[in-house]
Motif scaffolding. Sequence first.
Motif: not given
Ligand code: IPM
Length: 355
Positions: A89, A92-93, A96, A106, A134, A141, A247, A276, A278
């Motif tokens: 994970e 993706i963090l 971002r 979204r 969001r 986070y 989220d 991406e 969700i």
């Molecule tokens: C999302 C996912 C991610 C988040 C995770 C995978 C880090 O749940 O993109 O919604 O929590 O942002």
Amino acid sequence: MTKKITVIPGDGIGKEITEAAVAVLKKADGKFGLSLEYDYHDAGGTAYDKFGTPLPEETLAAAKASDGVLFGAVGGDKWDSVEPTLRPEKAILGLRKGLGLYANLRPVKVADALVQYSPLKPELVKGVDLVIVRELIGGIYFGDRCESEMKDGAERAWDLENYSVPEVDRIARLAFETAKLRRGKVTSVDKSNVLATSRLWRRTVEKVHEDYKDVALDHLYVDNCAMQLAVRPTQFDVICTGNLFGDILSDEAAVIGGSIGMMPSASIGEQTSLFEPIHGSAPDIAGKGIANPIGTILSAAMLLRYSLKEEKAAAAVEAACDKALADGFRTPDLWTEGFKKANTESMTQAILDRL
Ligand code: IPM
Ligand code: NAD
Ligand code: MN
């Protein structure tokens, strides 16, 4: 001029769904003359296994240098016990944060063909057209955290939620700008009856609202918002909220449309944007070829719209998805008696045929 798309399939169903979306992009390219080029990179558990890190530097560098990023999903049980800073994970963090993608859009719009398949009553779902804005690179986070410490004889862990005025200001502005192009209403969601960060959030959103008097603003506590999404989802136009609340609420809102497999997103910042679905890597169905590819295909449509400014191609892809659904094709997450059984490949083919 050639446009470079960085494709990051990731883990689990990531490979299957990005393959589907790239096939659709290629078809759109042939039809609209987009001159797209694809550049594939590793991230997530797959990258951890190969390189010992979930986000290789070259993946981030390639993403930064491209015209748009198409991301699948990361994560899986296999990596649940790796050191927290190396979890899939983090890929993706890290993308971002590294790309400065402070806003995640979204949209939740229910195709007419799907209204009766929502777990909610059709009369509640008909006409739902909302977007969750969001905040994506702040809040709990990205605050300080402690995985484990001893205090007063007990082990504890903590994660720190914090938001600054500029962070809230920029996401609120984007929410108001988004609402101006839609039905002109922003619902800001917080927990200001309890949290200091939420009180700063609410007063900052109100301040920004002074510059957007043509947009209506209301506030909801997150617990009530979670309920309202199920009770009367048509009341929402733009929902603006922090990272964690966004989220959770977006997975809930996804159900309105029948399946999380349908929901796309766009993460935008100052430069390259990332697109991406969700949902996650869906380990329970990975490798079976049955994942719903539509969330990723609609994310590719958002890439066409936002990054490449190819509105016609974006709208054509969206229309092809709607048409495939209207013609009765359903992956297992949506299939019921009377419909055409589709897997990832045949669903994608149905969309390609209609594009
Ligand atoms: C999302 C996912 C991610 C988040 C995770 C995978 C880090 O749940 O993109 O919604 O929590 O942002
Ligand atoms: P998930 O979204 O992967 O799956 C939840 C449920 O939805 C599962 O039953 C799954 O089969 C189903 N589902 C999801 N996408 C689908 C699709 N396209 N078609 C049909 N069904 C679909 O969430 P989870 O199970 O909580 O998480 C699994 C892994 O994914 C975890 O490691 C999590 O951290 C990760 N994750 C990653 C992202 C991301 O990469 N952006 C997002 C969410 C979760
Ligand atoms: Mn999520």
